[in-house]
Design a protein around this motif. Structure first.
Motif, PDB file in Angstrom:
ATOM      1  N   GLN A   1      -4.756 -34.401 -40.272  1.00 51.32           N
ATOM      2  CA  GLN A   1      -3.425 -33.702 -40.170  1.00 51.32           C
ATOM      3  C   GLN A   1      -3.074 -32.806 -38.984  1.00 51.32           C
ATOM      4  N   VAL A   2      -1.973 -33.139 -38.382  1.00 51.24           N
ATOM      5  CA  VAL A   2      -1.704 -32.411 -37.292  1.00 51.24           C
ATOM      6  C   VAL A   2      -1.506 -30.800 -37.479  1.00 51.24           C
ATOM      7  N   GLN A   3      -2.036 -30.007 -36.786  1.00 52.28           N
ATOM      8  CA  GLN A   3      -1.903 -28.619 -36.537  1.00 52.28           C
ATOM      9  C   GLN A   3      -0.742 -28.220 -35.790  1.00 52.28           C
ATOM     10  N   LEU A   4      -0.082 -27.316 -36.482  1.00 53.75           N
ATOM     11  CA  LEU A   4       1.039 -26.986 -35.167  1.00 53.75           C
ATOM     12  C   LEU A   4       1.059 -25.311 -35.356  1.00 53.75           C
ATOM     13  N   VAL A   5       1.321 -25.090 -33.930  1.00 53.19           N
ATOM     14  CA  VAL A   5       1.203 -23.681 -33.599  1.00 53.19           C
ATOM     15  C   VAL A   5       2.502 -23.056 -32.789  1.00 53.19           C
ATOM     16  N   GLU A   6       3.170 -22.168 -33.379  1.00 53.55           N
ATOM     17  CA  GLU A   6       4.428 -21.807 -32.863  1.00 53.55           C
ATOM     18  C   GLU A   6       3.892 -20.566 -31.877  1.00 53.55           C
ATOM     19  N   SER A   7       4.823 -20.204 -30.838  1.00 51.25           N
ATOM     20  CA  SER A   7       4.714 -19.134 -30.404  1.00 51.25           C
ATOM     21  C   SER A   7       6.008 -18.810 -29.358  1.00 51.25           C
ATOM     22  N   GLY A   8       6.007 -17.491 -28.718  1.00 52.68           N
ATOM     23  CA  GLY A   8       6.952 -17.306 -28.051  1.00 52.68           C
ATOM     24  C   GLY A   8       8.035 -16.421 -28.687  1.00 52.68           C
ATOM     25  N   GLY A   9       7.955 -16.110 -29.614  1.00 50.16           N
ATOM     26  CA  GLY A   9       8.883 -15.218 -30.448  1.00 50.16           C
ATOM     27  C   GLY A   9       8.693 -13.824 -29.988  1.00 50.16           C
ATOM     28  N   GLY A  10       9.682 -12.910 -30.605  1.00 55.75           N
ATOM     29  CA  GLY A  10       9.777 -11.502 -30.288  1.00 55.75           C
ATOM     30  C   GLY A  10      11.050 -10.741 -30.357  1.00 55.75           C
ATOM     31  N   LEU A  11      10.953  -9.631 -29.885  1.00 55.99           N
ATOM     32  CA  LEU A  11      12.176  -8.756 -29.959  1.00 55.99           C
ATOM     33  C   LEU A  11      12.989  -9.096 -28.728  1.00 55.99           C
ATOM     34  N   VAL A  12      14.337  -9.443 -28.990  1.00 48.71           N
ATOM     35  CA  VAL A  12      15.322  -9.312 -27.830  1.00 48.71           C
ATOM     36  C   VAL A  12      16.400  -8.918 -28.058  1.00 48.71           C
ATOM     37  N   GLY A  26      -3.987 -32.898 -31.202  1.00 48.36           N
ATOM     38  CA  GLY A  26      -4.062 -34.390 -31.446  1.00 48.36           C
ATOM     39  C   GLY A  26      -2.971 -35.126 -30.825  1.00 48.36           C
ATOM     40  N   SER A  27      -3.083 -36.303 -31.219  1.00 52.04           N
ATOM     41  CA  SER A  27      -1.909 -37.271 -30.937  1.00 52.04           C
ATOM     42  C   SER A  27      -0.571 -36.962 -31.735  1.00 52.04           C
ATOM     43  N   ASN A  28       0.531 -36.948 -31.172  1.00 46.27           N
ATOM     44  CA  ASN A  28       1.518 -36.538 -31.969  1.00 46.27           C
ATOM     45  C   ASN A  28       2.895 -37.209 -31.575  1.00 46.27           C
ATOM     46  N   ARG A  29       2.777 -38.595 -32.074  1.00 44.00           N
ATOM     47  CA  ARG A  29       3.594 -39.502 -31.724  1.00 44.00           C
ATOM     48  C   ARG A  29       4.793 -39.612 -32.916  1.00 44.00           C
ATOM     49  N   ARG A  30       5.390 -38.584 -33.041  1.00 45.28           N
ATOM     50  CA  ARG A  30       6.490 -38.444 -34.095  1.00 45.28           C
ATOM     51  C   ARG A  30       7.820 -37.631 -33.866  1.00 45.28           C
ATOM     52  N   ALA A  31       8.976 -37.795 -34.503  1.00 45.73           N
ATOM     53  CA  ALA A  31       9.896 -37.001 -34.172  1.00 45.73           C
ATOM     54  C   ALA A  31       9.723 -35.307 -34.646  1.00 45.73           C
ATOM     55  N   MET A  32       9.958 -34.599 -33.824  1.00 45.92           N
ATOM     56  CA  MET A  32       9.646 -33.292 -34.038  1.00 45.92           C
ATOM     57  C   MET A  32      10.976 -32.368 -34.368  1.00 45.92           C
ATOM     58  N   ALA A  33      10.917 -31.234 -34.873  1.00 45.41           N
ATOM     59  CA  ALA A  33      12.041 -30.648 -35.259  1.00 45.41           C
ATOM     60  C   ALA A  33      11.631 -29.135 -35.247  1.00 45.41           C
ATOM     61  N   ASP A  99       7.083 -32.492 -42.858  1.00 48.76           N
ATOM     62  CA  ASP A  99       5.815 -32.487 -43.721  1.00 48.76           C
ATOM     63  C   ASP A  99       5.977 -31.378 -44.519  1.00 48.76           C
ATOM     64  N   THR A 100       6.228 -31.491 -45.659  1.00 43.63           N
ATOM     65  CA  THR A 100       6.153 -30.090 -46.470  1.00 43.63           C
ATOM     66  C   THR A 100       4.994 -29.476 -46.698  1.00 43.63           C
ATOM     67  N   ASN A 101       3.983 -30.111 -46.734  1.00 41.49           N
ATOM     68  CA  ASN A 101       2.498 -29.456 -46.836  1.00 41.49           C
ATOM     69  C   ASN A 101       1.875 -29.125 -45.456  1.00 41.49           C
ATOM     70  N   ASN A 102       2.504 -29.133 -44.394  1.00 39.66           N
ATOM     71  CA  ASN A 102       2.240 -28.719 -42.812  1.00 39.66           C
ATOM     72  C   ASN A 102       2.953 -27.794 -42.402  1.00 39.66           C
ATOM     73  N   TRP A 103       3.400 -26.734 -42.892  1.00 40.11           N
ATOM     74  CA  TRP A 103       4.132 -25.704 -42.122  1.00 40.11           C
ATOM     75  C   TRP A 103       3.144 -24.860 -41.448  1.00 40.11           C
ATOM     76  N   GLY A 104       3.473 -24.499 -40.240  1.00 38.39           N
ATOM     77  CA  GLY A 104       2.649 -23.572 -39.314  1.00 38.39           C
ATOM     78  C   GLY A 104       2.825 -22.145 -39.740  1.00 38.39           C
ATOM     79  N   GLN A 105       2.393 -21.169 -39.005  1.00 40.81           N
ATOM     80  CA  GLN A 105       2.716 -19.677 -39.441  1.00 40.81           C
ATOM     81  C   GLN A 105       3.936 -19.214 -38.922  1.00 40.81           C
ATOM     82  N   GLY A 106       4.648 -20.011 -37.902  1.00 38.03           N
ATOM     83  CA  GLY A 106       6.019 -19.632 -37.367  1.00 38.03           C
ATOM     84  C   GLY A 106       5.992 -18.683 -36.583  1.00 38.03           C
ATOM     85  N   THR A 107       7.037 -18.242 -35.622  1.00 30.13           N
ATOM     86  CA  THR A 107       6.925 -17.176 -34.955  1.00 30.13           C
ATOM     87  C   THR A 107       8.350 -16.650 -35.145  1.00 30.13           C
TER      88      THR A 107
END
Length: 113
Positions: A1-12, A26-33, A99-107
Motif C-alpha cells: 500500500q502506498v503511503q501518502l504524506v501531506e504537508s505545507g498547510g498552516g495559517l494564512v 514507492g512507485s505511484n503510477r496512478r491518477a492522484m487527487a 482508496d478509502t482505506n488509505n487516507w493520510g493524516q492530511g494537512t
C-alpha cells in the motif's frame, strides 16, 4: 500500500497563497487527487491529475486552485491562490478515485480574515 504524506498547510490571511505537497512512497503510477474536509462537513473533491498530467479542478474552485505532479509522479502539489476563509479545511491527497482505506493524516489549512 502506498503511503501518502501531506504537508505545507498552516495559517494564512485571506488573499494569500499556499502550496501543499503530497509525497507518495514507492512507485505511484496512478491518477492522484486532492480532497478537503471543512470543519463539520463532509470530505469533498478539490482537484485531480492523471498520470499523463491532465488536470481537473472542482467547478467552484477553478481559477484559484492548480494541481501538478513531478515527473517521477511521486509528489503531487496543490497551489491555492487568493485564499478565502471558506477554504479552511484539512486537505488530503489520495488516488482518484480515492482508496478509502488509505487516507493520510492530511494537512490543516486555516484562512483568517
Amino acid at each position: 500500500q502506498v503511503q501518502l504524506v501531506e504537508s505545507g498547510g498552516g495559517l494564512v490571511q485571506a488573499g494569500g497563497s499556499m502550496r501543499l505537497s503530497c509525497v507518495a512512497s514507492g512507485s505511484n503510477r496512478r491518477a492522484m487527487a486532492w480532497y478537503r474536509q471543512p470543519p463539520g462537513k463532509q470530505r469533498e473533491f478539490v482537484a485531480r491529475i492523471s498520470i499523463t498530467g491532465v488536470t481537473s479542478v472542482a467547478n467552484s474552485l477553478r481559477g484559484r486552485f492548480t494541481v501538478a505532479r513531478d515527473n517521477a509522479g511521486n509528489t503531487v502539489h496543490l497551489q491555492i491562490n487568493n485564499l478565502k476563509p471558506e477554504d479552511t479545511a484539512v486537505y488530503y491527497c489520495n488516488s482518484y478515485p480515492p482508496d478509502t482505506n488509505n487516507w493520510g493524516q492530511g494537512t490543516q489549512v486555516t484562512v483568517s480574515l
